[in-house]
Design a protein around this motif. Structure first.
Motif, PDB file in Angstrom:
ATOM      1  N   TRP A   5       0.846  -1.191   0.000  1.00 52.02           N
ATOM      2  CA  TRP A   5       0.000   0.000   0.000  1.00 52.02           C
ATOM      3  C   TRP A   5       0.878   1.237   0.000  1.00 52.02           C
ATOM      4  CZ3 TRP A   5       1.279  -2.710   4.247  1.00 52.02           C
ATOM      5  CH2 TRP A   5       1.694  -2.033   5.363  1.00 52.02           C
ATOM      6  N   THR A  31       5.787   3.830  -0.037  1.00 51.20           N
ATOM      7  CA  THR A  31       5.198   2.528  -0.350  1.00 51.20           C
ATOM      8  C   THR A  31       5.675   1.523   0.685  1.00 51.20           C
ATOM      9  OG1 THR A  31       5.216   3.053  -2.701  1.00 51.20           O
ATOM     10  CG2 THR A  31       4.981   0.746  -2.109  1.00 51.20           C
ATOM     11  N   LEU A  65      -6.978  -0.121   1.212  1.00 45.01           N
ATOM     12  CA  LEU A  65      -5.755   0.532   0.766  1.00 45.01           C
ATOM     13  C   LEU A  65      -4.743  -0.448   0.182  1.00 45.01           C
ATOM     14  CD1 LEU A  65      -5.103   2.964   3.750  1.00 45.01           C
ATOM     15  CD2 LEU A  65      -6.183   3.489   1.558  1.00 45.01           C
ATOM     16  N   CYS A  66      -4.935  -1.742   0.429  1.00 45.54           N
ATOM     17  CA  CYS A  66      -3.947  -2.759   0.053  1.00 45.54           C
ATOM     18  C   CYS A  66      -4.202  -3.346  -1.327  1.00 45.54           C
ATOM     19  CB  CYS A  66      -3.959  -3.896   1.074  1.00 45.54           C
ATOM     20  SG  CYS A  66      -3.495  -3.357   2.706  1.00 45.54           S
ATOM     21  N   LYS A  67      -3.099  -3.717  -1.960  1.00 48.65           N
ATOM     22  CA  LYS A  67      -3.151  -4.439  -3.231  1.00 48.65           C
ATOM     23  C   LYS A  67      -2.770  -5.870  -2.976  1.00 48.65           C
ATOM     24  CE  LYS A  67      -1.254  -0.709  -5.940  1.00 48.65           C
ATOM     25  NZ  LYS A  67      -0.255  -0.374  -6.907  1.00 48.65           N
TER      26      LYS A  67
END
Length: 67
Positions: A5, A31, A65-67
């Protein structure tokens, strides 16, 4: 599970630290990556991860918010 994130900060006041190279109004983007160690939903109903950062430390992050 590995997540990543970004967090964005706006420098509003740097005070007397002139040697830092930062300017008022400058945007800084960091990041972060880490491994999820726990999933939960806060009292307010916000789903969150507890993440062990790659550089050490533990933080909580909103799942959106996280990938």
């Amino acid at each position: 599970m590995k997540v990543q994130w970004k967090e964005t900060y706006l420098i509003q006041d740097i005070g007397e630290d002139i040697g830092s190279g930062l300017r008022t109004g400058q945007v800084i983007e960091n990041t972060y990556t880490g491994d999820v160690i726990h999933k939960y939903t806060s009292f307010w109903g916000v789903p969150k991860f507890v993440v062990l950062l790659d550089k050490g430390g533990i933080v909580t992050v909103k799942m959106n918010l996280c990938k």
